[in-house]
Enzyme design. Structure first.
Site, PDB file in Angstrom:
ATOM      1  N   ASP A  63       4.819   0.020  -3.552  1.00 51.42           N
ATOM      2  CA  ASP A  63       2.880   0.241  -4.322  1.00 51.42           C
ATOM      3  C   ASP A  63       2.862   1.429  -5.061  1.00 51.42           C
ATOM      4  O   ASP A  63       2.734   2.817  -4.294  1.00 51.42           O
ATOM      5  CB  ASP A  63       1.525  -0.015  -3.533  1.00 51.42           C
ATOM      6  CG  ASP A  63       0.373  -0.018  -3.756  1.00 51.42           C
ATOM      7  OD1 ASP A  63       0.200  -0.622  -4.360  1.00 51.42           O
ATOM      8  OD2 ASP A  63       0.156   1.898  -3.512  1.00 51.42           O
ATOM      9  N   TYR A 106       0.372   8.716  -8.853  1.00 49.53           N
ATOM     10  CA  TYR A 106       1.328   9.531  -7.760  1.00 49.53           C
ATOM     11  C   TYR A 106       2.365  10.897  -7.958  1.00 49.53           C
ATOM     12  O   TYR A 106       2.785  11.474  -7.169  1.00 49.53           O
ATOM     13  CB  TYR A 106       1.853   8.756  -6.881  1.00 49.53           C
ATOM     14  CG  TYR A 106       1.148   7.256  -6.158  1.00 49.53           C
ATOM     15  CD1 TYR A 106      -0.421   7.882  -5.992  1.00 49.53           C
ATOM     16  CD2 TYR A 106       1.255   6.376  -5.664  1.00 49.53           C
ATOM     17  CE1 TYR A 106      -1.567   6.865  -5.271  1.00 49.53           C
ATOM     18  CE2 TYR A 106       0.015   5.353  -5.118  1.00 49.53           C
ATOM     19  CZ  TYR A 106      -1.050   5.688  -4.934  1.00 49.53           C
ATOM     20  OH  TYR A 106      -1.563   4.816  -4.297  1.00 49.53           O
ATOM     21  N   LYS A 126      -0.457   1.249 -11.294  1.00 45.28           N
ATOM     22  CA  LYS A 126      -1.347   1.422 -11.079  1.00 45.28           C
ATOM     23  C   LYS A 126      -2.451   1.906 -13.004  1.00 45.28           C
ATOM     24  O   LYS A 126      -1.331   3.608 -12.778  1.00 45.28           O
ATOM     25  CB  LYS A 126      -2.406   1.843  -9.843  1.00 45.28           C
ATOM     26  CG  LYS A 126      -2.173   1.738  -8.990  1.00 45.28           C
ATOM     27  CD  LYS A 126      -3.168   2.128  -7.831  1.00 45.28           C
ATOM     28  CE  LYS A 126      -2.531   1.270  -6.620  1.00 45.28           C
ATOM     29  NZ  LYS A 126      -1.515   2.131  -6.054  1.00 45.28           N
ATOM     30  N   HIS A 179      -6.592   2.045 -11.433  1.00 46.68           N
ATOM     31  CA  HIS A 179      -6.325   2.098  -9.875  1.00 46.68           C
ATOM     32  C   HIS A 179      -7.709   2.651  -9.612  1.00 46.68           C
ATOM     33  O   HIS A 179      -8.713   2.502  -8.531  1.00 46.68           O
ATOM     34  CB  HIS A 179      -5.880   3.552  -9.717  1.00 46.68           C
ATOM     35  CG  HIS A 179      -5.165   4.510  -8.559  1.00 46.68           C
ATOM     36  ND1 HIS A 179      -3.520   5.177  -9.061  1.00 46.68           N
ATOM     37  CD2 HIS A 179      -5.786   3.488  -7.214  1.00 46.68           C
ATOM     38  CE1 HIS A 179      -3.749   5.071  -7.351  1.00 46.68           C
ATOM     39  NE2 HIS A 179      -4.613   4.868  -7.230  1.00 46.68           N
TER      40      HIS A 179
HETATM   41  P1  NDP Z   1      -1.315   4.385   5.937  1.00 44.77           P
HETATM   42  O1  NDP Z   1      -2.732   4.017   5.883  1.00 44.77           O
HETATM   43  O2  NDP Z   1      -0.631   4.251   5.258  1.00 44.77           O
HETATM   44  O3  NDP Z   1      -0.994   6.118   7.211  1.00 44.77           O
HETATM   45  C1  NDP Z   1       0.115   6.168   6.840  1.00 44.77           C
HETATM   46  C2  NDP Z   1       0.177   7.990   7.248  1.00 44.77           C
HETATM   47  O4  NDP Z   1      -0.020   6.665   9.001  1.00 44.77           O
HETATM   48  C3  NDP Z   1       1.057   9.017   7.687  1.00 44.77           C
HETATM   49  O5  NDP Z   1       0.768  10.188   8.256  1.00 44.77           O
HETATM   50  C4  NDP Z   1       2.145   8.487   8.674  1.00 44.77           C
HETATM   51  O6  NDP Z   1       2.818   9.539   9.163  1.00 44.77           O
HETATM   52  C5  NDP Z   1       1.342   7.965   9.695  1.00 44.77           C
HETATM   53  N1  NDP Z   1       2.328   6.759  10.136  1.00 44.77           N
HETATM   54  C6  NDP Z   1       3.268   5.101   9.464  1.00 44.77           C
HETATM   55  N2  NDP Z   1       3.590   4.710  10.174  1.00 44.77           N
HETATM   56  C7  NDP Z   1       3.562   5.061  11.333  1.00 44.77           C
HETATM   57  C8  NDP Z   1       3.089   4.212  12.524  1.00 44.77           C
HETATM   58  N3  NDP Z   1       4.307   3.248  13.372  1.00 44.77           N
HETATM   59  N4  NDP Z   1       3.160   5.392  14.180  1.00 44.77           N
HETATM   60  C9  NDP Z   1       2.516   6.765  13.612  1.00 44.77           C
HETATM   61  N5  NDP Z   1       2.026   6.568  12.624  1.00 44.77           N
HETATM   62  C10 NDP Z   1       2.190   6.649  11.634  1.00 44.77           C
HETATM   63  O7  NDP Z   1      -1.923   5.869   4.863  1.00 44.77           O
HETATM   64  P2  NDP Z   1      -2.421   5.640   3.433  1.00 44.77           P
HETATM   65  O8  NDP Z   1      -3.384   7.121   3.029  1.00 44.77           O
HETATM   66  O9  NDP Z   1      -0.330   5.827   2.669  1.00 44.77           O
HETATM   67  O10 NDP Z   1      -2.451   4.377   2.371  1.00 44.77           O
HETATM   68  C11 NDP Z   1      -0.975   3.178   1.964  1.00 44.77           C
HETATM   69  C12 NDP Z   1      -0.550   3.158   0.578  1.00 44.77           C
HETATM   70  O11 NDP Z   1      -1.820   2.410   0.483  1.00 44.77           O
HETATM   71  C13 NDP Z   1      -0.672   4.054   0.029  1.00 44.77           C
HETATM   72  O12 NDP Z   1       0.725   4.567  -0.026  1.00 44.77           O
HETATM   73  C14 NDP Z   1      -0.564   3.986  -1.281  1.00 44.77           C
HETATM   74  O13 NDP Z   1       0.598   3.300  -1.762  1.00 44.77           O
HETATM   75  C15 NDP Z   1      -1.655   2.560  -0.907  1.00 44.77           C
HETATM   76  N6  NDP Z   1      -2.927   3.632  -1.782  1.00 44.77           N
HETATM   77  C16 NDP Z   1      -4.074   3.224  -2.839  1.00 44.77           C
HETATM   78  C17 NDP Z   1      -4.887   3.727  -2.795  1.00 44.77           C
HETATM   79  C18 NDP Z   1      -5.766   3.352  -4.149  1.00 44.77           C
HETATM   80  O14 NDP Z   1      -6.530   4.297  -4.679  1.00 44.77           O
HETATM   81  N7  NDP Z   1      -5.692   2.394  -4.481  1.00 44.77           N
HETATM   82  C19 NDP Z   1      -6.140   4.855  -2.071  1.00 44.77           C
HETATM   83  C20 NDP Z   1      -4.800   5.134  -0.799  1.00 44.77           C
HETATM   84  C21 NDP Z   1      -3.728   4.856  -0.524  1.00 44.77           C
HETATM   85  P3  NDP Z   1       4.615   9.344   8.562  1.00 44.77           P
HETATM   86  O15 NDP Z   1       4.873   9.391   7.299  1.00 44.77           O
HETATM   87  O16 NDP Z   1       4.944  10.666   9.814  1.00 44.77           O
HETATM   88  O17 NDP Z   1       4.953   8.222   9.046  1.00 44.77           O
END
Ligand code: NDP
Length: 298
Positions: free
Chosen positions: A45, A50, A75, A106
């Site tokens: 994604d 980004y 997006k 987006h």
């Molecule tokens: P997530 O809900 O995926 O959470 C990410 C966080 O969770 C990070 O801090 C990561 O830390 C932590 N994490 C991941 N796996 C684990 C685990 N197994 N145990 C504990 N902690 C964990 O957040 P996002 O907001 O990034 O959403 C995911 C994706 O959605 C984005 O990357 C993007 O591609 C998309 N998105 C789209 C949007 C839109 O407007 N269309 C808006 C927001 C997001 P660590 O890296 O340290 O593991």
């Protein structure tokens, strides 16, 4: 798990789990994407805004996974609504790909293409500088027109659309294949999910873990369900989403957590219902933006 898929309205298959690439930057970000691809992720994604499409392209190349085996989502950025085709060309070039499996709007928020900031231009009084004489309906019509002539765009979708915005574009006769929205037990989007299901629009869950600094990962009720399943809270959250019927796109920069997140469990009906109840009383949205006011919280 990597083989699990959902079918979109045009018959295309979308993987049930993908990698979110927001905030995956620098060598750590690139290595995370390479690791994810090597251990089985097949959907990426991505987004123009980004600012890491070059890095995603490098990671794909480094992973050795071929383009045909990937499902790439990208997006259209808010400041490019009135220059959408230019944004598409830059995206294809930066990602070093000939095609996008899905190209999403987006946000339903066209911002000034010539403003004072590439992502969030502002007016002298500090308010958001929206694109004049433009709106997201016009953007959707433009995206449809582009897709009709450009085989590079396999499918069209939107993100951050509520029912109001979906209704506003419905007269075009072309509905988005997906609507990517924040979706987790604290924001279960029941009304929107029901509406999209009726219309054949697939919801995709962004921030399925509750995003950076997630409070959900510390939820005591979820911890009990995780222990019962000999799994982690993150695995339960992702498995819940897939069981409810939508692809999930978690992000992680940690190799261990990337592998962990790939492991989708078969939760019992009781666990799915218990997880659905969490956060129902006080829904929470973790991702907000100054250029958009969300209508409905559920
Ligand atoms: P997530 O809900 O995926 O959470 C990410 C966080 O969770 C990070 O801090 C990561 O830390 C932590 N994490 C991941 N796996 C684990 C685990 N197994 N145990 C504990 N902690 C964990 O957040 P996002 O907001 O990034 O959403 C995911 C994706 O959605 C984005 O990357 C993007 O591609 C998309 N998105 C789209 C949007 C839109 O407007 N269309 C808006 C927001 C997001 P660590 O890296 O340290 O593991």
């Amino acid at each position: 798990m990597s083989s699990r898929q959902f079918t979109l309205a045009d018959g295309a298959k979308i993987p049930a789990l993908g990698l979110g690439t927001w905030q995956l930057d620098g060598s750590k970000g690139r290595e995370a994407i390479v690791h994810a691809l090597k251990c089985g992720y097949r959907m990426l994604d991505c987004a123009f805004s980004y600012g890491n499409q070059d890095l995603v392209a490098e990671a794909i190349e480094q992973s050795g996974v071929s383009r045909e085996d990937l499902f790439i989502v990208d997006k259209l950025a808010n400041t490019w609504h009135s220059a959408a085709e230019d944004c598409l060309d830059r995206t294809l070039a930066a990602l070093k790909t000939d095609t996008l499996d899905l190209w999403l709007m987006h946000w339903p928020s066209p911002l000034n293409h010539h403003g004072n900031h590439p992502k969030c231009p502002t007016l002298p009084d500090g308010t958001v500088d929206f694109e004049k004489d433009w709106n997201y309906v016009k953007t959707w019509q433009t995206m449809i027109e582009i897709q009709n002539r450009r085989p590079e765009v396999k499918g069209l979708g939107v993100a951050n659309f509520g029912i109001k915005e979906l209704e506003a574009i419905s007269f075009t006769g072309v509905l988005p294949l997906v609507n990517q929205v924040e979706l987790h037990p604290s924001l279960n989007q029941e009304k929107l999910h029901k509406y999209c299901k009726e219309k054949g629009i697939q919801l995709v869950a962004y921030s399925p873990l509750g995003s950076t600094g997630s409070a959900l990962l510390l939820d005591p009720d979820l911890q009990v369900i995780a222990e019962k399943n000999n799994a982690t809270v993150a695995q339960c959250l992702l498995s819940w989403g897939v069981a409810k019927g939508w692809p999930v796109i978690p992000r992680s920069s940690s190799p261990d957590r990337l592998e962990q997140n790939l492991n989708i469990l078969e939760l019992s009906v009781e666990d799915i219902d218990d997880i659905s109840r969490i956060g129902k009383a006080s829904p929470k949205r973790y991702v907000t933006a100054p250029w958009h006011t969300f209508e409905e919280i559920v």
